[in-house]
Design a protein around this motif. Structure first.
Motif, PDB file in Angstrom:
ATOM      1  N   ALA B 136       0.787  -0.992  -0.058  1.00 54.39           N
ATOM      2  CA  ALA B 136       0.174  -0.166   0.006  1.00 54.39           C
ATOM      3  C   ALA B 136       0.541   0.798   0.287  1.00 54.39           C
ATOM      4  CB  ALA B 136      -1.021   0.033   1.259  1.00 54.39           C
ATOM      5  N   GLU B 137       0.330   2.143  -0.613  1.00 54.46           N
ATOM      6  CA  GLU B 137       0.821   3.925  -0.931  1.00 54.46           C
ATOM      7  C   GLU B 137       0.578   4.078   0.073  1.00 54.46           C
ATOM      8  OE1 GLU B 137       1.428   4.913  -4.696  1.00 54.46           O
ATOM      9  OE2 GLU B 137       1.999   7.106  -4.026  1.00 54.46           O
ATOM     10  N   THR B 138      -0.507   4.137   0.460  1.00 53.08           N
ATOM     11  CA  THR B 138      -1.266   5.812   1.629  1.00 53.08           C
ATOM     12  C   THR B 138      -2.372   4.488   2.176  1.00 53.08           C
ATOM     13  OG1 THR B 138      -3.416   5.763   0.496  1.00 53.08           O
ATOM     14  CG2 THR B 138      -1.062   7.111  -0.159  1.00 53.08           C
ATOM     15  N   ASN B 139      -2.805   5.316   3.144  1.00 59.06           N
ATOM     16  CA  ASN B 139      -3.894   4.457   4.032  1.00 59.06           C
ATOM     17  C   ASN B 139      -5.179   3.899   3.473  1.00 59.06           C
ATOM     18  OD1 ASN B 139      -2.707   3.791   6.167  1.00 59.06           O
ATOM     19  ND2 ASN B 139      -2.314   5.859   7.383  1.00 59.06           N
ATOM     20  N   GLN B 140      -4.908   4.904   2.424  1.00 59.22           N
ATOM     21  CA  GLN B 140      -6.703   5.034   1.581  1.00 59.22           C
ATOM     22  C   GLN B 140      -6.838   3.694   0.800  1.00 59.22           C
ATOM     23  OE1 GLN B 140     -10.203   6.660   0.961  1.00 59.22           O
ATOM     24  NE2 GLN B 140     -10.138   4.273   1.179  1.00 59.22           N
ATOM     25  N   LEU B 250      -1.479  -3.618  -9.966  1.00 59.55           N
ATOM     26  CA  LEU B 250      -0.285  -4.204 -10.391  1.00 59.55           C
ATOM     27  C   LEU B 250       1.270  -3.165 -10.223  1.00 59.55           C
ATOM     28  CD1 LEU B 250      -0.237  -7.116 -13.511  1.00 59.55           C
ATOM     29  CD2 LEU B 250      -0.074  -7.248 -11.258  1.00 59.55           C
ATOM     30  N   LEU B 251       0.885  -2.476 -10.745  1.00 60.36           N
ATOM     31  CA  LEU B 251       1.660  -1.340 -10.989  1.00 60.36           C
ATOM     32  C   LEU B 251       1.668   0.286 -11.598  1.00 60.36           C
ATOM     33  CD1 LEU B 251       2.770  -1.178 -14.067  1.00 60.36           C
ATOM     34  CD2 LEU B 251       4.184  -3.098 -13.105  1.00 60.36           C
ATOM     35  N   HIS B 252       2.138   0.994 -10.860  1.00 62.23           N
ATOM     36  CA  HIS B 252       2.006   2.303 -11.524  1.00 62.23           C
ATOM     37  C   HIS B 252       2.897   3.031 -11.964  1.00 62.23           C
ATOM     38  CE1 HIS B 252      -2.298   1.469  -9.854  1.00 62.23           C
ATOM     39  NE2 HIS B 252      -1.816   0.910  -8.879  1.00 62.23           N
ATOM     40  N   LEU B 266       8.609   0.894  -3.485  1.00 68.44           N
ATOM     41  CA  LEU B 266       7.446   0.238  -2.882  1.00 68.44           C
ATOM     42  C   LEU B 266       6.696   1.013  -2.461  1.00 68.44           C
ATOM     43  CD1 LEU B 266       9.318  -2.269  -4.412  1.00 68.44           C
ATOM     44  CD2 LEU B 266       7.688  -3.465  -2.921  1.00 68.44           C
ATOM     45  N   GLY B 267       5.621   0.841  -1.635  1.00 69.76           N
ATOM     46  CA  GLY B 267       4.886   1.211  -0.548  1.00 69.76           C
ATOM     47  C   GLY B 267       5.073   3.141  -0.545  1.00 69.76           C
ATOM     48  N   SER B 268       4.757   3.624   1.122  1.00 70.73           N
ATOM     49  CA  SER B 268       4.372   4.777   1.302  1.00 70.73           C
ATOM     50  C   SER B 268       5.740   5.494   0.923  1.00 70.73           C
ATOM     51  CB  SER B 268       4.137   4.768   3.308  1.00 70.73           C
ATOM     52  OG  SER B 268       5.526   4.280   3.714  1.00 70.73           O
ATOM     53  N   VAL B 269       6.598   5.203   0.672  1.00 70.79           N
ATOM     54  CA  VAL B 269       7.995   6.102   0.319  1.00 70.79           C
ATOM     55  C   VAL B 269       7.489   6.881  -1.210  1.00 70.79           C
ATOM     56  CG1 VAL B 269       9.524   4.005  -1.071  1.00 70.79           C
ATOM     57  CG2 VAL B 269      10.347   6.347   0.207  1.00 70.79           C
ATOM     58  N   LEU B 270       7.088   6.167  -1.574  1.00 68.29           N
ATOM     59  CA  LEU B 270       6.308   6.232  -3.595  1.00 68.29           C
ATOM     60  C   LEU B 270       6.179   7.877  -3.277  1.00 68.29           C
ATOM     61  CD1 LEU B 270       4.492   3.785  -4.527  1.00 68.29           C
ATOM     62  CD2 LEU B 270       6.560   4.627  -5.759  1.00 68.29           C
ATOM     63  N   GLY B 291       5.592   2.631  -9.467  1.00 66.58           N
ATOM     64  CA  GLY B 291       5.670   2.229  -8.117  1.00 66.58           C
ATOM     65  C   GLY B 291       4.713   0.722  -7.914  1.00 66.58           C
ATOM     66  N   LEU B 292       5.637  -0.599  -7.839  1.00 64.08           N
ATOM     67  CA  LEU B 292       4.926  -1.130  -7.970  1.00 64.08           C
ATOM     68  C   LEU B 292       3.804  -1.913  -6.064  1.00 64.08           C
ATOM     69  CD1 LEU B 292       8.396  -3.226  -8.407  1.00 64.08           C
ATOM     70  CD2 LEU B 292       7.105  -3.218  -9.911  1.00 64.08           C
TER      71      LEU B 292
END
Lengths: 193, 417
Positions: B136-140, B250-252, B266-270, B291-292
């Motif tokens: 997950a990139e964000t809490n949403q 899958l990815l963005h 990967l993850g929140s550091v994005l 971002g994966l």
């Protein structure tokens, strides 16, 4: 983006303070992000929490390194932690003390900043009076609403109700309201000085 | 409903909306708030038809989840770090048996030295266990991925791990939209097990399999991950039609059109990487971000397509494969077979070390000039390392490394980051 850093000690509600600040900003339609520092979280140990407020999605996840405002919940940290690190020139400072910046030995330091943005409020005394416990976070948010204008006292009260209920919420709202009035009066005096 | 809440609490609410029937977990930072939240929802009666089972360890947590899932229940657990290692044998069993358990991993470093803060070492340690791993990139996105995870797990009958950065996401308050029960019910049908321990139709689950069939059973796990490569984007698209937002996939890519340099993470550091990339774009640097979201299955074709026109790739990873360098970058390299470009591995954020825009600007600047080492470490204090190496050269009984370094750097509490 407006960035706030809150310094205090474990047990003083530093993290909860940042969370309530973010809720208050959210209630006013802003984007907000609150998070704790990733340091020690023992009772009495120095603790830092952060809050960012903006009009668009906040993606940044680094600690607040250049705060627009500092809330210092415990003045004994001044000699232990670099609390003022990175504060912007136009920044706000709110310190929990019954004294003044000069009393804390910050007279010369204060000259480098806009004097009407540097305030103190006896938040621990207000918390003891209204809540019966020395937890100054809510009172400081009330004072911060007056100092910065970035959140309203009404939003702070709603944020307190989001986190607490019953008498504890009432007491904290009482402390925040009195702190708001205290800081507003202090700012009026400073603007004439 | 839009609200300002803690990541852990949002995940607890999202999981509860998925109508789990058994929740078992053993508390460990930074996962604790998630299961505390679920415990409250069960106890208050808000989450009905769900048994919350207190277990004595993480090994028990996964074992109970396996038993519950084999018994036909929708099962959920959550852990982090050392807890994941302690349940490792059962983690492999869950996937080997093909049981659709969903687990939140609140990503945290692995000791020694003991450290409760975030990195991806825990997730990477079980990357080949057969679980699907979504980051997950964000809490949403963390909340949304759980809803997608149950659907994906149950369709394919394999377990899914939703990875969210410990503290950085789990303890962050931000604005997010908690879906309604109607939306989740429309997306996630009741669990229909492919295999179930039912006294009316007895079967055994967990056969001993020898050389005559082991390869085939293991290959099936791989085949299911390949199916997941197709299903994950479809499930994200379907999610969009019901919930009205993009989550999962899958990815963005971000600003990758014409990008000469692409940062993979990967993850929140994005988020921090994107802000840094925006600043560099303002200065005219042709740079983008990949971002994966899905690390297992690893989207080889998608990564290849996203990166093939770049001149260089910088993989920023929050885990260290001691003795070689990068883990994500090794996977990215596999996607780029036959394509010639400069590849850099930047290891950062270990044990909660803040990843700042300043440090990223420095390292990405070096990469763009092709002056970066193949494997480098973000904000590593080389002087501290050298002094410890000197102490070790100086005398045989130089003492414990961690204690020596703590003594060397002095009071930690005085620092902001």
């Amino acid at each position: 983006m407006f960035q706030v850093r809150i310094h205090g000690r474990g047990g003083q509600g530093v993290v909860t303070g940042a969370e309530m600040l973010s809720i208050a900003a959210f209630l006013q339609g802003r984007h907000a992000q609150a998070f704790p520092s990733f340091g020690s979280e023992r009772t009495g140990a120095p603790v830092v929490a952060f809050c960012r407020i903006a009009d668009r999605e906040i993606r940044l996840r680094e600690p607040v390194l250049e705060p627009d405002a500092l809330i210092i919940q415990d003045p004994t940290l001044l000699h232990q932690v670099d609390v003022f690190g990175g504060l912007v020139k136009e920044g706000y400072i709110l310190i929990n003390t019954a004294g003044s910046f000069a009393d804390l030995g910050l007279g010369d330091f204060a000259k480098g900043f806009r004097h009407e943005r540097l305030c103190t409020v006896p938040a621990t005394e207000l918390a003891l009076k209204h809540v019966g416990r020395p937890v100054p976070n809510a009172a400081l948010l009330g004072g911060f609403a007056a100092l910065s204008g970035i959140i309203s006292l009404d939003s702070v009260a709603h944020a307190i109700r989001d986190k607490f209920s019953g008498k504890i919420a009432d007491g904290n709202i009482g402390a925040a309201s009195e702190a708001y009035d205290y800081v507003q009066k202090e700012m009026e005096e400073l603007s004439h000085a | 409903m839009l609200k300002q809440t803690e990541g852990s609490h949002a995940v607890a609410e999202a999981v509860a909306l998925c109508r789990p029937e058994v929740i078992c977990a053993y508390p460990i930072s930074p996962q604790t708030h998630i299961v505390e939240g679920l415990g409250e929802l069960v106890k208050s009666g808000q989450l009905q038809n769900c048994e919350f089972i207190n277990v004595e360890s993480e090994f028990a947590a996964m074992s109970v989840a396996i038993g519950a899932s084999a018994g036909g229940a929708r099962a959920y657990t959550s852990t982090a770090s050392q807890g994941l290692l302690f349940m490792a044998e059962a983690v492999y069993n869950a996937s080997g048996l093909g049981l659709p358990i969903v687990m939140t991993l609140a990503n945290r470093a692995i000791g020694a030295p003991i450290n409760i803060w975030n990195d991806h070492t825990d997730a990477m340690s079980v990357r080949d266990s057969g679980w699907i791993q979504l980051f997950a990139e964000t809490n949403q996105e963390a909340a949304d991925l759980h809803i997608q995870a149950f659907r994906l797990a149950e369709e394919l009958s394999i377990p899914v791990m939703v990875c969210m950065d410990g503290f950085i996401l789990t303890h962050a308050y931000e604005r997010l939209d908690i879906p309604t029960q109607e939306q989740v019910d429309a997306y996630l049908p009741p669990y229909e097990p492919r295999q179930v321990l039912d006294p009316r139709e007895p079967v055994s689950i967990g056969a001993m399999v020898g050389p005559e069939a082991f390869m085939e059973v293991r290959y099936l796990a791989h085949a299911k991950q390949l199916q997941a490569l197709e299903r994950i984007p479809q499930l994200a698209a379907e999610f969009r039609t019901i919930f009205g937002r993009d989550s999962g996939g899958l990815l963005h890519t971000y600003r990758c059109e014409d990008a000469e340099t692409i940062v993979v993470a990967l993850g929140s550091v994005l988020g921090t990487v994107k802000d840094t990339v925006d600043e560099m774009r303002d200065q005219g640097v042709k740079i983008g971000v990949l971002g994966l979201t899905s690390f297992r299955p690893f989207p080889l074709a998608g990564v290849r397509e996203a990166l093939q026109n770049a001149q260089r790739v910088v993989v920023l990873e929050k885990a260290l494969a001691v003795g070689i360098g990068g883990i994500v970058s090794t996977n990215v390299r596999m996607a780029l077979s036959g394509i010639h470009l400069h590849g850099y591995t930047v290891v950062g954020g270990l044990g909660g070390r803040a990843i700042t825009r300043k440090a990223l600007h420095h390292h990405l600047g070096l990469a763009i000039e092709d002056k970066l080492e193949p494997v480098s470490f973000l904000d590593l204090n080389h002087e501290v390392v050298e002094r410890e190496l000197a102490r070790e050269r100086e005398k045989r009984r130089s003492g414990p490394m961690a204690e020596n370094i703590l003594r060397d750097i002095g009071v930690v509490a005085a620092k902001i980051s």
